[in-house]
Design a protein around this motif. Structure first.
Motif: not given
Length: 414
Positions: A330, A346-348, A350-353, A358, A361-362, A365
């Motif tokens: 991070a 990725w759980s918190s 800017e990466l999460a929000e 996003k 991230f998708q 995967k």
């Protein structure tokens, strides 16, 4: 660089050198908590920025003096080959996916301790980039994938209210940009030259095609691959994408003017748009690769490897574990905007929000990595040539795929 000769010359140089030395014979060596110097090579922008992280690591672990040497990507391969032949590789190295098969085959990399590093912590495609013939040699450091960048303001003028969900919709959207928003082109797809295949991967993988399958067999002439060649070529046949650009062309300037309202690219483009074209704020967005049989983009990035001859393997393993931890990843994203390979990063924040992150991230995967074959550079060059014959109207998708199949079969049989 003449890519066809690269693997052969590297193997020959190292085999000759190792006939006189003890290449690939290092043991565990110095204990992790002993006073020692750890040598690290990192490439490109990462090499320039890793020094600050290493200094902080040394401050927290004063017995370990981490010495980072930045290496330019243009000379990285030759420096690695020369050091491997001389038995002078650093303890830790950054290694791109296209190098992994070659250096694993040469026997100069230490296998990863899979009790320390768990594949479940990382994106599957990131982990696969470090696997050669079932053995893990690299731990994912950062990952990369391609998504669709598009001008939302021009899409509104074109009467399109959402990004394309399928490749048929991608083609329709490109036409609408030209016809209704009066853009010069509908999309930019690379027409020719080195690594054209990277522009092709979203078409190929989403169609269910591959160049080489999991058994090492050439399959670039499969029905799915032929369909992808034809679909890619259609954008050029219909005048939706330019057939010719100057070497090193960057579509970002034309994205700003509106001449090119769509293109596929990676996460670094977000930063470049914000820094170079602030007036575009609110006028663009990113979207996942359209769906064929799936929505699948290419996976890129780099892994961290340890030299088999290192006398500091214990300390090297701890440093790699630090760099690939969720917290350090991070922090690395904040420094470089490289996409973290560790899923927990990725759980918190800017990466999460951030909606745009996003999308990445998708896409990551489902992203697909290229096979870690020693001859992959030559294989991809063969597909580059086939793609050029399609984009320039010199061959059908079927003909190009057949030609590529012949070249790839020769290369995988080496």
């Amino acid at each position: 660089m003449h890519r066809t000769a690269r693997t052969v010359s590297a193997a020959l140089a190292i085999s000759l050198a190792c006939g006189l030395t003890a290449c690939g014979s290092g043991g565990e060596g110095v204990a992790a908590d002993a006073e020692q110097t750890l040598t690290v090579w990192a490439m490109g922008a990462e090499g320039e920025k890793l020094g600050a992280v290493a200094a902080e690591y040394t401050k927290a672990n004063p017995e370990i003096d981490v010495k980072v040497t930045p290496i330019g990507w243009d000379v990285a391969h030759q420096k690695l080959v020369s050091a491997a032949a001389a038995g002078t590789l650093p303890d830790v190295m950054q290694m791109g996916s296209t190098y992994m098969g070659e250096f694993a085959e040469l026997g100069v990399l230490e296998p990863v301790d899979t009790k320390t590093f768990d594949k479940k912590d990382f994106f599957p495609a990131g982990w696969e980039q470090g696997v050669v013939d079932g053995e893990v040699y690299g731990v994912p450091w950062y990952v990369d994938t391609r998504v669709l960048y598009y001008r939302t303001d021009l899409a509104q003028k074109a009467g399109v209210g959402k990004p394309p969900a399928t490749f048929a919709e991608l083609e329709s959207m490109a036409s609408a940009y030209q016809d209704k928003a009066k853009t010069k082109w509908g999309i930019y797809l690379q027409p020719r030259g080195l690594d054209t295949v990277q522009s092709f991967y979203p078409f190929l993988y989403s169609a269910g095609g591959e160049i080489v399958d999991e058994n090492g067999k050439a399959v670039v002439n499969s029905p799915a691959a032929v369909g992808a060649f034809e679909q890619y070529g259609a954008f050029f046949d219909k005048g939706l994408s330019t057939k010719s650009v100057q070497p090193g062309y960057d579509p970002l300037k034309d994205f700003n003017t509106g001449n090119v309202p769509m293109f596929f690219s990676g996460p670094w483009i977000r930063t470049l748009i914000d820094e170079q074209y602030p007036d575009l704020k609110g006028k663009w967005a990113v979207a996942n690769v359209p769906t064929g049989k799936s929505s699948t983009s290419m996976a890129g990035g780099s892994s961290l490897v340890i030299s088999k001859d290192s006398e500091h393997k214990a300390a090297a393993k701890e440093f790699v574990a630090h760099l690939t931890s969720a917290q350090a990843q991070a922090d690395w994203y904040r420094r470089t905007h490289d996409l973290p390979a560790n899923l927990a990063a990725w759980s918190s924040g800017e990466l999460a929000e951030d909606p745009g992150m996003k999308v990445f991230f998708q896409q990551m995967k489902t992203a697909k990595s290229t096979p870690t074959l020693p001859t992959w550079s030559e294989i991809s060059a063969s597909v580059d040539t086939a793609l050029e014959s399609v984009t320039q109207g010199k061959a059908s998708g079927q003909e190009a795929a057949g030609k590529a199949q012949s070249g790839v079969e020769d290369l995988v049989s080496r």
